[in-house]
Design a protein around this motif. Structure first.
Motif, mmCIF file in Angstrom:
data_model
loop_
_atom_site.group_PDB
_atom_site.id
_atom_site.type_symbol
_atom_site.label_atom_id
_atom_site.label_comp_id
_atom_site.label_asym_id
_atom_site.label_seq_id
_atom_site.Cartn_x
_atom_site.Cartn_y
_atom_site.Cartn_z
ATOM 1 N N PRO A 63 -24.281 2.745 59.945
ATOM 2 C CA PRO A 63 -24.781 1.365 59.924
ATOM 3 C C PRO A 63 -25.672 1.030 61.109
ATOM 4 O O PRO A 63 -26.683 0.339 60.967
ATOM 5 N N VAL A 108 -29.062 -0.092 50.613
ATOM 6 C CA VAL A 108 -27.781 0.608 50.615
ATOM 7 C C VAL A 108 -27.350 0.867 49.175
ATOM 8 O O VAL A 108 -27.315 -0.042 48.348
ATOM 9 N N ARG A 129 -24.467 3.045 48.544
ATOM 10 C CA ARG A 129 -23.012 3.175 48.559
ATOM 11 C C ARG A 129 -22.526 3.280 49.994
ATOM 12 O O ARG A 129 -23.151 3.930 50.825
ATOM 13 N N GLU A 130 -21.403 2.651 50.285
ATOM 14 C CA GLU A 130 -20.751 2.823 51.584
ATOM 15 C C GLU A 130 -19.600 3.812 51.419
ATOM 16 O O GLU A 130 -18.709 3.615 50.602
ATOM 17 N N GLU A 131 -19.666 4.892 52.158
ATOM 18 C CA GLU A 131 -18.603 5.901 52.127
ATOM 19 C C GLU A 131 -17.569 5.545 53.200
ATOM 20 O O GLU A 131 -17.872 5.588 54.392
ATOM 21 N N ARG A 132 -16.382 5.157 52.782
ATOM 22 C CA ARG A 132 -15.381 4.699 53.740
ATOM 23 C C ARG A 132 -14.719 5.848 54.495
ATOM 24 O O ARG A 132 -14.142 5.637 55.549
ATOM 25 N N GLY A 138 -17.692 4.470 57.552
ATOM 26 C CA GLY A 138 -18.690 3.501 57.132
ATOM 27 C C GLY A 138 -20.080 4.078 56.956
ATOM 28 O O GLY A 138 -21.050 3.331 56.895
ATOM 29 N N HIS A 178 -23.347 5.228 55.251
ATOM 30 C CA HIS A 178 -23.964 4.681 54.043
ATOM 31 C C HIS A 178 -24.867 5.720 53.390
ATOM 32 O O HIS A 178 -25.615 6.427 54.079
ATOM 33 N N VAL A 189 -28.153 5.651 51.506
ATOM 34 C CA VAL A 189 -29.219 4.665 51.361
ATOM 35 C C VAL A 189 -30.415 5.283 50.653
ATOM 36 O O VAL A 189 -30.669 6.488 50.749
#
Length: 310
Positions: A153, A166, A168-171, A275, A277, A279
């Motif tokens: 981020p 963005v 998808r956010e990969e946790r 977190g 991303h 993109v």
């Protein structure tokens, strides 16, 4: 002889990087060729632009005086090229897109390609197979118009060359191991437990920042290589190497949910590169509405696949 644009571009790159070797790496040309180009420019204008030293290069008085206008010249040329490309694409509606190697993103991109081909006017996606983290560099060199990358981020707004969306956010990230690895059945895996096992990472030539970021995060979490890091430009090739027992690699959730035969995905602790991303990236200067349309369609296709699984 009048200096050409490529020579001024070289001058700007060296001034920004403070190093001939770093500028050569950024521009993806060999250092001797860059040095020759810089010397020709200095010969053409009749003065030295840099003072060379063991710690790098420093602008001379002449270099400092010319740099602002050189930056403007290069920026204007890039803007003109982007405008020309947009005018051409407005009539042909072609977008060059870097591919994604893993499901469901590859499937969503393929369906996006089919859907846009039936639009009026049609949009033709020309897919380019690139190193897994080489899309940003390919955008800089104008090999593609749209690419994808994993980014933290805090890095998203660090480079105004790119516009982004963005996807998808990969946790959390995953360790990809051979299926018969002794730790393959763990619920979560601290990188320290893999110390001594060869690590397979993207080639730093394609994205030195991402390479250092991943390696640093794993090292901070206790991983000790004990052997040279293996590099591989293709995600598919990296996963095949893992399946053959050559080492382990790190991947996002898309790969983990659809593992290659012979591999397993084990979650890494949640704090490691948390977190990150996925993109979509394109050149900010172009502001191409067709590219934005491709991104919008791709996100919709990706969401429909998520809805089908839920």
């Amino acid at each position: 002889m009048t200096a050409d644009l490529s020579q001024w571009r070289t001058f700007v790159a060296v001034a920004e990087q403070g190093s001939i070797s770093k500028a050569a790496s950024t521009m993806r040309i060999d250092q001797p060729a860059l040095s020759r180009s810089l010397r020709r420019l200095e010969r053409d204008i009749g003065g030295a632009l840099f003072q060379r030293g063991a710690s790098g290069v420093q602008l001379t008085e002449l270099g400092s005086a010319l740099l602002p206008e050189a930056v403007e010249l290069v920026a204007a040329a890039d803007a003109l090229a982007a405008r020309a490309a947009e005018v051409v694409r407005s009539s042909t509606s072609r977008v060059r897109v870097g591919t994604l190697e893993y499901h469901p993103f590859s499937a969503a991109l393929a369906s996006t390609q089919r859907k846009l081909a039936t639009e009026h006017p049609p949009v033709v996606l020309e897919l380019a197979h690139l190193p897994r983290l080489g899309h940003a560099q390919a955008l800089r060199t104008r090999e593609i118009d749209l690419g994808f990358s994993l980014m933290m981020p805090e890095d998203l707004d660090a480079d105004d060359f790119f516009a982004y969306q963005v996807i998808r956010e990969e946790r959390r990230l995953y360790a990809i191991l051979p299926a018969d690895h002794p730790l393959s059945g763990e619920d979560s895996l601290a990188p320290a437990l893999l110390s001594g096992t060869p690590l397979i990472l993207p080639d730093p030539k394609d994205n030195a920042g991402a390479y250092e970021q991943i390696l640093s995060a794993l090292t901070d979490a206790g991983y000790e290589a004990g052997a040279p890091v293996r590099v591989n430009r293709s995600l598919t090739d990296a996963l095949q190497d893992v399946a053959l027992g050559a080492g382990w690699t790190v991947a996002a959730g898309g790969v983990a949910r659809n593992p290659m035969p012979g591999t397993v995905a084990v979650p890494l602790p949640s704090g490691i590169l948390a977190g990150v991303h996925l993109v979509a990236l394109w050149r900010a200067a172009s502001e191409d509405r067709t590219v934005r349309s491709v991104v919008h369609t791709f996100r919709a296709e990706l969401q429909s696949r998520r809805d089908e699984r839920s």
